[in-house]
Design a protein around this motif. Structure first.
Motif, mmCIF file in Angstrom:
data_model
loop_
_atom_site.group_PDB
_atom_site.id
_atom_site.type_symbol
_atom_site.label_atom_id
_atom_site.label_comp_id
_atom_site.label_asym_id
_atom_site.label_seq_id
_atom_site.Cartn_x
_atom_site.Cartn_y
_atom_site.Cartn_z
ATOM 1 N N GLU B 162 101.496 63.420 19.368
ATOM 2 C CA GLU B 162 100.533 62.589 20.086
ATOM 3 C C GLU B 162 99.599 63.448 20.923
ATOM 4 O O GLU B 162 98.395 63.198 20.980
ATOM 5 N N ALA B 163 100.167 64.482 21.573
ATOM 6 C CA ALA B 163 99.341 65.364 22.400
ATOM 7 C C ALA B 163 98.277 66.020 21.528
ATOM 8 O O ALA B 163 97.122 66.148 21.913
ATOM 9 N N SER B 164 98.692 66.419 20.343
ATOM 10 C CA SER B 164 97.789 67.080 19.429
ATOM 11 C C SER B 164 96.656 66.139 19.009
ATOM 12 O O SER B 164 95.475 66.500 19.034
ATOM 13 N N GLU B 165 97.008 64.899 18.674
ATOM 14 C CA GLU B 165 95.989 63.900 18.315
ATOM 15 C C GLU B 165 95.065 63.647 19.498
ATOM 16 O O GLU B 165 93.846 63.555 19.358
ATOM 17 N N ASP B 166 95.693 63.556 20.654
ATOM 18 C CA ASP B 166 94.950 63.260 21.871
ATOM 19 C C ASP B 166 93.898 64.327 22.145
ATOM 20 O O ASP B 166 92.834 64.055 22.657
ATOM 21 N N LEU B 167 94.226 65.581 21.792
ATOM 22 C CA LEU B 167 93.314 66.689 22.055
ATOM 23 C C LEU B 167 92.301 66.861 20.931
ATOM 24 O O LEU B 167 91.613 67.870 20.863
ATOM 25 N N GLY B 168 92.237 65.901 20.014
ATOM 26 C CA GLY B 168 91.153 65.909 19.045
ATOM 27 C C GLY B 168 91.528 66.394 17.662
ATOM 28 O O GLY B 168 90.654 66.643 16.847
ATOM 29 N N ALA B 169 92.833 66.543 17.385
ATOM 30 C CA ALA B 169 93.221 67.036 16.068
ATOM 31 C C ALA B 169 93.323 65.874 15.082
ATOM 32 O O ALA B 169 93.961 64.867 15.385
#
Lengths: 483, 265
Positions: B162-169
């Motif tokens: 989720e953190a990764s998606e949140d940061l634009g991935a």
């Protein structure tokens, strides 16, 4: 209005038919510090996750700058999140963690060019030097200048927290979401971080949406507090408003300490509590309407019993020194005695008879959420009614299979310690002390919430049995046309 | 003289295992070590080492072949195993039975499995050779690749994704920049658990190539058999194998130093 950055419209979310968020609507202004406050399981984190895009609402829409983003995946939203347990990538060092978002980012490269009648904007990734610049200034902002090369696991909780904040803010989001970010820190660190977060909010001017179950944190930091319970918004307001004018008994009980009592409005500007009449500033209630009265402990003054200001007399049960005040517990005199908590700076002795004075302005009067438990049932056989998956003995001569409306008064619902002793089982989901008794909300396994007035003490989460005396069940036949 | 006094402490529970280790691990190792330095008549010699390392008996060539086949097997296992483990981990709740299906072949004796594989190939009229050997190897070692990978992938906290998606991935970046690096320890232990047994395997190659392809394990096996009776060279080869295992493990442990999941070997 265009100063609204996020608008949540009639959003609901259920997990396998279990509703978690129930039809909430909320607007967040640009630059606002909004706190979603409530006990665990109230739907605040789910709401935040829907704004972030990790969850999609079952129904309703979410607008961001006026555009519908309900179904937009998280990586396309200009929103960043600080996670509850930080979720720092263990395979990257501090620098790598903060640079993560920047490396994903595409920025316009040069002026848009005309190509076959279309305007085409070339995009490029940020250069290494640009990334390093941004990461270093983010590290500086959170006071971790020399920590770039450190492994995230070698950092303390507070430092990890700062890295998590830097990692989110470095992407220059329009909205920063924070999911109980201070939950894992010790008290001193929490206070420091609260101030720092407020400072950052002021400096950056971006919108913060903050989730917490800590009412003090919410009161300290927010511009607006959204109090939630059971997936519903109870009240939206400034910290002052939420504290001084709680919308209902739940909000009053959850935020700060309060005395919550049952009363009736005998006329406009006059409330009756346990046989005593008091002047208040509320009007517009129905004649003799049962209401909840909330009085903050610090709004009650201790006066001599013979003083003109003495509204009601009480016997002191305990008096505890709390540093800047004494916390006095007293029992009002009269036929129906209520326990009252008072914060005042005079010391009294246990057993003293004291007078209490409350300004009319400080009686906060609110409608009761429900006056009687009312639900649908069916006659099972003679003198047995079926509702909430239980067969309750009752007094009725209606024929088998008749649809009925079942009504039970709050104090006619009996709770048993042992679930097996009740006709049906249920869990306590709310407990509010009302001066002389407890008002519980107990949820049956069929998701009906019974309001129960009871003298004994249970805790939230306890399993109890529900029993109702047959003669206390009020039954009304429902005619088919009505269904 | 000081008398040895036996004191019963918790340590005593370890003694049976210590004795077991001594008799069945340490002593055989010592015997192999001694054997490596003895000729047929029991005299001290370095001839065994000379014979192996000069490739007089073709030992080095076999080792080379084994390493190549082991490597190819591992790469194929990883290529098949990672997507399997990833999908199994992603649809976690409903995948218990599926994981079991992948693990199930491990419950059957590998000789029986290999012989049955051979029988199937024969029935289908497939020519036995390198292809069939590789098939047999992959078939045998795939569960050892999937299991550690699945364990690691399942234990990756969803908040990292989720953190990764949140940061634009986007989905591909999430996988390449987050899931893949976080599952590195699983890849390493999967690779070790496949590669080491694969280079030392015997019987599989023999059975599935009708003895045309000869691997290091088969060579060691042959040296210790009654007909050749060259214990010395066999022992040297065993030592070489041992060194390879130790080296692989050291590499794995060094690379996954910070990771929780260490090599399961």
């Amino acid at each position: 209005m265009d100063d609204k950055i996020i608008e949540i419209k009639n959003v609901s979310k259920s997990y396998s038919d279990k509703p978690v968020v129930k039809n909430i609507s909320l607007s967040i202004r640009r630059g606002e510090f909004v706190t979603l406050l409530g006990p665990s399981g109230c739907g605040k984190t789910t709401t935040l996750r829907m704004i972030a895009g990790f969850e999609q609402p079952t129904s309703g829409t979410i607008l961001f700058n006026g555009e519908d983003i309900t179904l937009l995946p998280p990586h396309k939203r200009n929103i960043n999140t600080v996670f509850q347990k930080y979720a720092l990538f263990p395979h990257l060092n501090v620098f790598g963690n903060i640079a993560f978002g920047l490396k994903m980012k595409l920025v316009p490269d040069g002026e848009p060019v005309e190509k076959r009648g279309k305007t085409v904007q070339k995009m490029r990734h940020l250069t290494k030097a640009e990334i390093a610049d941004k990461v270093n200034s983010a590290l500086k902002m959170v006071d971790l200048e020399d920590y770039g090369h450190r492994s995230v696991n070698s950092l303390s909780g507070g430092q990890q927290q700062r890295v998590a904040i830097a990692r989110a803010l470095v992407n220059e989001p329009q909205v920063l979401l924070l999911d109980e970010p201070l939950g894992a820190l010790d008290l001193k660190m929490r206070k420091d971080m609260q101030l720092e977060l407020m400072q950052m909010h002021k400096q950056l001017g971006i919108t913060f949406v903050y989730v917490t179950h800590d009412q003090e944190e919410a009161l300290t930091m927010s511009d607006t507090i959204v109090v939630m319970r059971e997936g519903e918004i109870q009240q939206i307001g400034t910290p002052n408003k939420v504290y001084d004018e709680p919308a209902n008994a739940f909000v009053a009980d959850f935020i700060g300490e309060s005395n919550i009592l049952s009363g009736t409005m005998v006329k406009d500007f006059c409330v009756e509590i346990s046989g005593h009449k008091f002047e208040c500033v509320d009007k517009g209630f129905k004649f003799n309407e049962p209401i909840d009265v909330i009085i903050r402990p610090e709004d009650i003054r201790i006066v001599p019993t013979d003083s003109d200001n003495c509204l009601v007399e009480a016997d002191v049960l305990s008096c505890v020194f709390k540093g800047d005040h004494y916390q006095v517990t007293a029992l009002t005199i009269g036929d129906e005695r209520n326990e009252i908590v008072i914060h005042d700076n005079v010391e009294v002795n246990v057993g003293d008879r004291i007078g209490l004075y409350i300004k009319p302005f400080d009686f906060h009067i609110m409608h009761q959420a429900r006056l009687i438990n009312e639900l649908e049932g069916e006659i099972w056989e003679e003198n047995v009614v079926y509702f909430c998956d239980g067969k309750f003995p009752c007094v009725s001569s209606l024929p088998e299979g008749t649809k009925v409306r079942v009504k039970v008064d709050f104090d006619d619902v009996e709770l048993t310690d042992d679930e097996e002793d009740g006709t049906i089982g249920a869990s306590v989901i709310s407990a509010i002390y009302k001066g002389s008794y407890w008002q519980y909300i107990v949820r049956t396994d069929t998701y009906y919430d019974f309001f129960v007035d009871n003298d004994y003490e249970w805790s939230i989460g306890d399993r109890v049995g529900i029993k109702i005396a047959p003669e206390k069940i009020i039954l009304e036949e429902v005619k088919d046309e009505e269904v | 003289m000081k008398k040895f006094k036996f004191r019963f402490s918790r340590r005593a529970f370890a003694y049976p295992y210590m004795i077991f280790l001594l008799v069945f691990v340490v002593v055989p190792l010592v015997i192999i070590l001694i054997n490596a330095f003895l000729d047929d008549n029991g005299k001290l010699t370095f001839a065994n080492f000379a014979e192996f390392f000069t490739d007089a008996g073709g030992g080095l060539t076999v080792l080379g072949n084994s390493l190549i086949i082991g490597l190819v097997t591992t790469v194929i296992c990883l290529a098949i195993g990672y997507p399997c483990a990833y999908l199994l981990a992603k649809y976690h709740a409903s995948s218990r039975v599926l994981v079991l299906l992948f693990i199930l072949p491990m419950w059957v004796n590998f000789l029986i499995r290999t012989l049955s594989t051979k029988a199937i190939f024969m029935a289908l009229d497939v020519k036995l050779g390198m292809g069939t050997v590789l098939f047999g190897m992959v078939y045998n070692y795939l569960p050892y690749m999937i299991l550690p990978l699945h364990t690691t992938l399942v234990s990756i906290d969803h908040s990292y994704i989720e953190a990764s998606e949140d940061l634009g991935a986007d989905k591909i970046s999430v996988f390449l920049k987050t899931v893949l690096p976080l599952s590195l320890s699983g890849i390493l232990s999967g690779v070790t658990m496949t590669f080491i047994p694969a280079i030392s395997t015997f019987a599989i190659s023999e059975i599935l190539s009708s003895s045309k392809i000869f691997l290091f394990g088969d060579a060691i096996n042959m040296h210790f058999s009654k007909t050749t009776n060259s214990f010395g060279v066999g022992s040297v080869m065993s030592l070489v194998m041992l060194v390879l295992v130790v080296v692989s493990n050291v590499i794995v442990n060094l690379t996954s130093k910070d990771e929780e999941v260490k090599s399961a070997l």
